[in-house]
Design a protein around this motif. Structure first.
Motif: not given
Length: 404
Positions: A183, A14, A98-99, A126-128, A18-19, A176
């Protein structure tokens, strides 16, 4: 004492906030978080604030706070050598976070399905901005997003501000950090389930979904009334008194919307007559007559200093001084709760404060053990751990790093 995630290895791909915020929580509670950075490093390394005597400007406080307790390895995932090392890391990992934008990992031949074949017990998070199609194909899946986008489209900005003509972003990066929290929770839940099943799974978090989840008034009011709630400053619909009020020398936040709290406030104000006043004898009546409530309470508050109000109401009626950063650093609550631990700043030789773990576990507590890593600081160490000839591979997969 060890943290509850001791022995869990997390591959952290990340960047930004956020990640890294998600994985910092996992690291605080004992996970071995390996931060994989491109040769240029995480973009947030170069974001301040910086100390005045920091000439490097590659280790800002935002990066320090969101990446404490991690190790850094530099891999260029656009090269075969870099991807080969990542795959070996994945073989021994419990989770990967991962983002990237939608599709980036798939184009690198490092998508979930491929990595799950290599390591079936891998939890892949994942964070999107608008989530991943694996969790629900949003029409905005390919839109890039920042905190302000998530706050706007997640509903939070629609209810934040002094009035309906002035919508504002919440001052911190809620768009974020809140998705990062969700997450982290999803990752831990999937890790817990994998202990039984032996199988990992995909954990999909959308920034906008996380913002909506903590903007509950948006859903509650519209569902009940068919109207969209508008900003009300620091007030809350249906509750009075519940706002910030001006004291003689500052502001306080005061909430006494329920009968028991209202009765205590009236007694302290020397106005027990208000308790039985039919304008104020129920939560709903106080809301309907809120202008009169605030006229009376506001006038009383305005005759006192913040310190006097704390002495009068503290511990009796929900009240708080509005603390700025200087006051927070001086307040004994945050000290005794371990919320401002210090770590080394390798660029200045002094220490830096970061925010500490929020949730206190009495037997296996989380803690800030060490500072954030310099770029690629642990590349050779990590390569050696997974059986690679570090001396041969470092030039192929990592950028040249500088250390103080």
């Amino acid at each position: 004492m060890t943290g509850p995630l001791e022995g869990v290895r997390v591959i952290d791909l990340t960047q930004a906030l956020s990640g890294p915020y998600c994985t910092s929580i996992l690291a605080d509670y004992g996970a071995d978080v390996i931060k994989v950075e491109p040769p240029r490093g995480d973009m947030i390394r170069h974001t301040g604030p910086f100390a005045d005597d920091d000439a490097h400007h590659d280790f800002g406080n935002v990066f320090q706070n969101a990446n404490r307790n991690k190790r850094s390895i530099v891999l260029d995932l656009k090269t075969e050598a870099g991807r080969a090392v990542l795959i070996e890391l994945v073989r021994g990992a419990d989770a990967l976070v991962e983002n990237f934008s939608t599709g980036v990992m798939d184009r690198l031949n490092l998508g979930y399905e491929l990595l799950a074949e290599i390591n079936p017990r891998l939890v892949y998070t994942s964070i999107r901005g608008f989530g991943d199609p694996r969790g629900g194909a949003s029409p905005y899946a390919h839109w890039p997003a920042f905190d302000i986008v998530a706050q706007a489209m997640g509903g939070l900005m629609s209810i934040t501000g002094p009035d309906s003509d002035t919508r504002v972003r919440v001052g911190s990066g809620i768009g974020d950090t809140v998705p990062g929290l969700f997450a982290a929770l999803g990752t831990v839940m999937a890790l817990f389930e994998a202990k039984t099943s032996g199988l990992g799974q995909y954990v999909d978090t959308a920034m906008t979904d996380g913002v909506l989840a903590v903007s509950e008034i948006v859903v509650n009011v519209f569902d009940a009334t068919g109207t969209s709630p508008a900003p009300m400053g620091n007030a809350l619909q249906g509750f009075a008194p519940f706002d910030t009020l001006r004291a003689r020398d500052g502001e306080v936040a005061l909430g006494a919307p329920h009968n028991a709290q209202w009765a205590k406030l009236c007694d302290i104000m020397g106005r027990p007559d208000l308790i039985s006043d039919d304008r104020f004898d129920s939560d709903h009546h106080r809301w309907e007559n809120r202008e009169a409530v605030y006229d009376i309470v506001g006038a009383w508050v305005g005759r006192h200093t913040v310190s006097e109000l704390v002495d009068l109401l503290g511990g009796k009626v929900p009240l708080a001084p509005v603390l700025d950063a200087a006051a927070i650093f001086a307040d004994p609550h945050f000290a005794v709760r371990g919320m401002l631990p210090e770590v080394e700043n390798p660029r200045t030789g002094r220490t830096t404060h970061v925010t500490g773990p929020v949730t206190k576990l009495t037997r296996t507590p989380g803690r800030v053990r060490h500072r954030a890593p310099l770029l690629g600081e642990h590349t050779a160490e990590i390569l050696a751990e997974i059986g690679f000839d570090a001396e041969r591979l470092v030039p192929l997969v990592a950028a040249e790093t500088t250390h103080p």
